[in-house]
Design an enzyme around this catalytic site. Structure first.
Site, PDB file in Angstrom:
ATOM      1  CG  HIS A 104      42.510  34.315  35.634  1.00  0.00           C
ATOM      2  ND1 HIS A 104      42.006  35.083  34.599  1.00  0.00           N
ATOM      3  CD2 HIS A 104      41.443  33.993  36.426  1.00  0.00           C
ATOM      4  CE1 HIS A 104      40.697  35.217  34.752  1.00  0.00           C
ATOM      5  NE2 HIS A 104      40.329  34.569  35.850  1.00  0.00           N
ATOM      6  CD  GLU A 164      36.933  36.865  37.569  1.00  0.00           C
ATOM      7  OE1 GLU A 164      38.023  36.866  36.961  1.00  0.00           O
ATOM      8  OE2 GLU A 164      36.078  35.952  37.428  1.00  0.00           O
ATOM      9  CG  HIS A 197      32.364  34.662  40.092  1.00  0.00           C
ATOM     10  ND1 HIS A 197      31.825  35.527  39.163  1.00  0.00           N
ATOM     11  CD2 HIS A 197      33.548  34.234  39.565  1.00  0.00           C
ATOM     12  CE1 HIS A 197      32.630  35.623  38.121  1.00  0.00           C
ATOM     13  NE2 HIS A 197      33.694  34.857  38.347  1.00  0.00           N
ATOM     14  CG  ASP A 243      37.879  33.315  39.140  1.00  0.00           C
ATOM     15  OD1 ASP A 243      36.653  33.101  39.116  1.00  0.00           O
ATOM     16  OD2 ASP A 243      38.494  33.868  38.209  1.00  0.00           O
ATOM     17  CG  HIS A 247      38.212  29.489  36.831  1.00  0.00           C
ATOM     18  ND1 HIS A 247      37.228  28.892  36.085  1.00  0.00           N
ATOM     19  CD2 HIS A 247      38.316  30.777  36.376  1.00  0.00           C
ATOM     20  CE1 HIS A 247      36.743  29.766  35.220  1.00  0.00           C
ATOM     21  NE2 HIS A 247      37.394  30.905  35.368  1.00  0.00           N
TER      22      HIS A 247
END
Length: 215
Positions: free
Chosen positions: A159, A171, A52, A54, A58
């Protein structure tokens, strides 16, 4: 000519998810027997299961959503490197493998690819690692773990450092059977207008027909 290699986690009802998060579930509440013509499936899922992307939203209240992100980041040349010998993805680790400019970087860590088991530990990206990626011109980084930060972290240093340097995050890419080298990549998120993340179908193909096929 190289062939496309799927580096996505298979999405099924056994897929591991972050503890406490919504797991993936598919079922068919409407069947051909009921309708006389078609089956209609239904999915329930977190936006952060499987392979997926990000979005900054998020981890930042005012961050961009998935549909706000530049689609070009997810298509184009990439470099796959193996940092499984390192405990952190820092400047030292990265310098051991890559010194030339690269816009997309996929990183194999020591974590075995096991989509049905959520890990207890991951190899995090450090602030100086993110800064060195920026120096290399990286615009997207993909890791074979469910997070670029330690799983217990609330500060999410990795992040935020990647965001500071304008680097998008993928990820849970599957790299156990992929050798280091240069590839073309397609890893498109869904056009989810308000979402903090999106499931991705990620594929790569060796550039110039090099000897980069899966092991």
């Amino acid at each position: 000519m190289g062939v496309w290699i799927d580096i996505s986690q298979p999405i099924n009802n056994n897929l591991a998810c972050w503890p406490g998060d919504q797991s993936f579930h598919f079922h068919t509440p409407v069947t051909k027997e009921m309708t006389g013509s078609v089956n209609i499936g239904r999915i329930t899922t977190s936006t952060h299961v499987g392979t997926h992307a990000d979005a900054p939203y998020h981890f930042m209240e005012d961050g961009k959503r998935i549909l706000d992100l530049e689609i070009d980041r997810y298509i184009g040349p990439c470099k796959v490197i193996d940092l499984s010998a390192f405990d952190e993805i820092d400047e030292t680790a990265l310098k051991s493998k890559v010194k030339e400019d690269t816009e997309r970087l996929l990183i194999r860590t020591s974590l075995p690819n096991n989509p049905e088991q959520f890990p207890t530990d991951v190899t995090p990206i450090t602030s100086d690692g993110a800064a060195y990626m920026h120096f290399l011109g990286v615009k997207l980084v993909g890791v074979d773990t469910p997070s670029v930060d330690p799983l217990s972290s609330k500060e999410l240093v990795g992040h935020h450092a990647l965001f500071k340097h304008d680097i998008n995050i993928l990820e849970n890419v599957m790299l156990d059977q992929v050798v280091e080298g240069d590839y073309e990549m397609i890893a498109l998120p869904l056009p989810l207008q308000d979402a903090d993340g999106s499931l991705v179908r990620a594929v790569i193909k060796p550039i110039n027909g090099g000897n980069h096929d899966a092991k």
